[in-house]
Design an enzyme around this catalytic site. Structure first.
Site, PDB file in Angstrom:
ATOM      1  N   LYS A   1       0.947  -1.397   0.053  1.00 22.67           N
ATOM      2  CA  LYS A   1       0.365   0.005   0.129  1.00 22.67           C
ATOM      3  C   LYS A   1       1.087   1.267  -0.125  1.00 22.67           C
ATOM      4  CE  LYS A   1       0.918   1.123   4.262  1.00 22.67           C
ATOM      5  NZ  LYS A   1       1.515   3.042   4.734  1.00 22.67           N
TER       6      LYS A   1
ATOM      7  N   ASP B   1      -2.396  -1.268   9.984  1.00 23.70           N
ATOM      8  CA  ASP B   1      -2.444  -1.575   8.394  1.00 23.70           C
ATOM      9  C   ASP B   1      -3.041  -2.496   7.844  1.00 23.70           C
ATOM     10  OD1 ASP B   1      -1.498   1.174   8.017  1.00 23.70           O
ATOM     11  OD2 ASP B   1       0.335   0.288   7.789  1.00 23.70           O
TER      12      ASP B   1
END
EC number: 2.7.1.148
Length: 290
Positions: free
Chosen positions: A8, A134
Site C-alpha cells: 500500500k 495496517d
C-alpha cells in the site's frame, strides 16, 4: 494455496492527536499498488507453524506478522493442524509499504479458506486489528479512508489507474520513533483529505497528485535528507506529485506516463537500489488455489 499480498501507499496521512495509550489518531487515504509478496500456504500434520522466506532480513518466528496471524487463527479457532508458510518477498522491507501487514492479511484470508472457517470479511478485519493497524486495510484493499490508528477502514470509489514510481532509500526508519518525534503544534501543512476524496471520486489524477501530503514526512526528512533528494529528482522528471509513504523512508511519485517515470528511475538508480515502477490497483487475493 498461493496468494498475493499487495503493498500500500498513503496518498494522504494526517495525525490528529495522541491517545492516552500512546498511539496516535490518524486520518489517511491508503491505496493498493500492483506490487506484492507471494505467500504459499499448506497444511502439515504436526501441530506447528513453520515460516520460511526468500529474504534473510525478516524474522521467521513469532516476530513475523504472518506467523502471528497463523498463531492467532490456530489459537482462536482450535485448529489442530499445522501450517507451513513461505513468503517470497518482493515488497521492500521497513519502507512504509505495509509489507509485514499485508503478509498477515494474506495468511488470515488463506487460512480462513484452507481450514473452512467461513469467517466474513468483517470478522477477518477484527482479527487483523489484533495484529497491526495496517492489516485491516490490507484485507480490504483498493482505495480506502482509514481512521482511528488506521484500523477503521471505509472503502472509497477506486482511484483511477496511475503510474507509480517507488524508491526506497537504504536507511532504517522506526515508525514508533517517527510518531514520538512528531510535534503536532509545529505541523505547518496538513493534507486536505476531503479534497483528495473528491479528486478520487472525479478520477482526476492531477488533483490527486496535487493533494498528496504526509505530516510524518518532515520528521523523517529531518533525519534523512535523502528523502527530499528523491522527491526533487522525481519532480525534475515531470512527476505530477510526490510524497513519502507511511513513516518512510520509501517515496513515491505519480507520473502521467511511464517514459518520464523510467527517466526518473534511471537517475535514482545512481544512489538507490530498490526502485519499482508499478500502478495503482485493486486487490486480487488468490493467484492460485490447490
Amino acid at each position: 494455496m498461493i496468494l498475493k499480498a499487495y503493498a500500500k501507499i498513503n496518498l494522504t496521512l494526517d495525525v490528529l492527536s495522541k491517545r492516552d495509550d500512546g498511539y496516535h489518531e490518524i486520518r489517511t487515504i491508503m491505496q493498493t499498488v500492483d506490487l506484492y509478496d507471494i505467500i504459499n500456504i499448506e497444511k502439515i500434520e504436526e501441530d506447528s507453524i513453520i515460516v520460511t522466506t526468500s529474504s534473510e532480513n525478516i524474522p521467521t518466528d513469532n516476530k513475523n506478522h504472518a506467523y502471528i496471524a497463523a498463531s492467532l487463527v490456530k489459537e482462536r479457532f482450535g485448529v489442530k493442524e499445522g501450517v507451513k508458510i513461505h513468503i517470497q518477498k518482493n515488497i521492500p522491507i521497513s519502507a512504509g509499504l505495509a509489507g509485514g501487514s499485508t503478509d498477515a492479511a494474506a495468511v488470515l484470508r488463506g487460512l480462513n479458506k484452507l481450514f473452512g472457517l467461513n469467517l466474513s470479511q468483517n470478522e477477518l478485519i477484527e482479527l487483523g486489528r489484533e495484529i497491526g493497524a495496517d492489516v485491516p486495510f490490507c484485507l480490504v484493499g483498493g482505495t480506502a479512508l482509514c481512521e482511528g490508528i488506521g484500523e477503521k477502514v471505509t472503502k472509497l470509489k477506486s482511484a483511477p489507474k496511475m503510474n507509480i514510481l517507488i524508491a526506497k532509500p537504504e536507511v532504517y526508519v522506526s515508525t514508533q520513533a517517527v510518531y514520538e518525534a512528531l510535534d503536532l503544534s509545529k505541523v505547518k501543512k496538513r493534507p486536505n483529505t476531503d479534497a483528495m476524496i473528491v479528486a478520487i471520486e472525479e478520477g482526476n489524477i492531477r488533483e490527486i497528485a496535487k493533494n498528496l501530503c504526509n505530516v510524518l514526512e518532515t520528521v523523517t526528512v529531518n533525519q534523512y535528507p535523502v528523502i527530499n533528494r528523491v522527491k526533487d529528482i522525481m519532480r525534475n522528471h515531470n512527476a505530477l506529485g510526490t510524497v513519502m509513504t507511511g513513516s518512510g523512508p520509501a517515496v513515491f511519485g505519480i507520473f502521467a506516463n511511464k517514459y518520464d517515470a523510467l527517466k526518473a528511475a534511471d537517475r535514482l538508480k545512481v544512489f538507490i537500489k530498490e526502485i519499482i515502477l508499478t500502478t495503482t490497483c485493486e486487490n486480487e487475493f488468490f493467484s492460485n488455489e490447490e
